[in-house]
Scaffold this active site. Structure first.
Site, PDB file in Angstrom:
ATOM      1  N   PHE A 246       0.980  -1.093  -0.152  1.00 38.16           N
ATOM      2  CA  PHE A 246       0.099  -0.110  -0.056  1.00 38.16           C
ATOM      3  C   PHE A 246       0.822   1.256  -0.008  1.00 38.16           C
ATOM      4  O   PHE A 246       0.428   2.187  -0.249  1.00 38.16           O
ATOM      5  CB  PHE A 246      -1.151   0.067   1.120  1.00 38.16           C
TER       6      PHE A 246
ATOM      7  N   HIS B 269       7.149  -4.833  12.102  1.00 35.14           N
ATOM      8  CA  HIS B 269       5.840  -4.408  12.383  1.00 35.14           C
ATOM      9  C   HIS B 269       4.791  -5.189  12.865  1.00 35.14           C
ATOM     10  O   HIS B 269       3.514  -5.078  12.669  1.00 35.14           O
ATOM     11  CB  HIS B 269       5.444  -3.613  10.944  1.00 35.14           C
TER      12      HIS B 269
ATOM     13  N   CYS C 186      -7.588  -8.023  28.602  1.00 35.71           N
ATOM     14  CA  CYS C 186      -7.167  -9.129  29.428  1.00 35.71           C
ATOM     15  C   CYS C 186      -5.858  -9.496  28.889  1.00 35.71           C
ATOM     16  O   CYS C 186      -5.271 -10.468  29.686  1.00 35.71           O
ATOM     17  CB  CYS C 186      -7.988 -10.033  29.592  1.00 35.71           C
TER      18      CYS C 186
ATOM     19  N   CYS D 116     -13.063 -10.455  22.755  1.00 34.20           N
ATOM     20  CA  CYS D 116     -12.380 -11.343  23.486  1.00 34.20           C
ATOM     21  C   CYS D 116     -13.481 -12.321  24.055  1.00 34.20           C
ATOM     22  O   CYS D 116     -14.568 -11.928  24.594  1.00 34.20           O
ATOM     23  CB  CYS D 116     -11.662 -10.581  24.952  1.00 34.20           C
TER      24      CYS D 116
HETATM   25 ZN   LIG Z   1     -10.171 -10.344  27.344  1.00 38.46          ZN
END
Ligand SMILES: [Zn+2]
Length: 241
Positions: free
Chosen positions: A33, A121, A132, A150
């Site tokens: 890109f 990167h 978490c 999550c």
């Molecule tokens: Zn989490």
């Protein structure tokens, strides 16, 4: 260009390091890109550039926009290693190559079999919960239709890649600097060398054997012992013969 001289020098060098940019992956059909023909000018409805869409502020403030763009343009789970990745992996196994340093996040060097890879990167293959810090699978990011969450705490899952507006991982960068500093043969491929930290890395190389492989001229062509303006996959394949 006499490849025999380069081949001979490669085999007698004590530490060979490869540093690759987006051009290493374009031969696996992953668009760059940052160069012409890449993703520029194909941005979102607001006509923002990739630097804005892939900015940490967009991830934090407009996560749906970020992930829509990211999933479409930055994740290429179907991509396969090309000749360049395979030659480099074979060289590592044969003890000819010490380290691969890459600016790409696609994990194709590892897929080809390289193990000593420094990803400046980060990697699209690593993802984690911002609350978490539990890891999440790439498939989870791909399959989420909106913002990936999550499964433990519903926090936002983000890719472990360095976004615009974020600092490089200094541990990875230091290891890359040390690898280049102690190398006596440096191959640079598929990068125009204008984007930080590429320019900084080339400056710490003090050896004589600098091989630049890039389809277009770079500002460092004068500093290299050998310059080849051609496909990196083709050149490495010929060097491997
Ligand atoms: Zn989490």
């Amino acid at each position: 260009m006499d490849l025999r001289e380069i081949r001979g020098q490669l085999r007698t060098s004590s530490s060979v390091v490869f540093f690759g940019g987006a051009g290493t992956s374009t031969e696996s059909n992953i668009p760059d890109f940052r160069t012409a023909g890449g993703l520029y000018n194909r941005s979102d409805p607001h006509d923002r550039k990739p630097e804005q869409l892939l900015h940490i502020h967009t991830l934090l403030n407009e996560p749906e926009t970020f992930f829509t763009y990211y999933r479409t343009h930055l994740i290429h789970p179907e991509a396969q290693p090309n000749k360049a990745h395979r030659v480099l992996a074979n060289w590592e196994k044969a003890g000819l190559l010490d380290t691969v340093i890459t600016q790409n996040i696609d994990g194709l060097h590892q897929k080809a079999g390289s193990s000593n890879v420094l990803e400046l990167h980060g990697s699209a293959h690593r993802n984690y919960c911002m609350e978490c810090l539990r890891p999440a699978a790439l498939d989870h990011v791909i399959q989420s239709t909106t913002v990936p969450r999550c499964t433990h705490c519903q926090g936002m899952v983000r890719p472990d890649v360095v976004l615009y507006g974020e600092e490089l991982d200094m541990d990875v960068m230091n290891r890359a600097v040390n690898a280049v500093r102690s190398a006596d043969f440096l191959i640079i491929g598929g990068t125009s060398l204008v984007v930080y930290p590429a320019a900084g890395l080339i400056s710490v190389f003090s050896g004589r054997n600098l091989l630049l492989i890039n389809k277009e001229p770079t500002v460092y062509d004068d500093r290299a012992r050998w310059v080849i303006h051609d496909s990196i996959g083709e050149v490495l394949s010929q060097l491997a013969q």
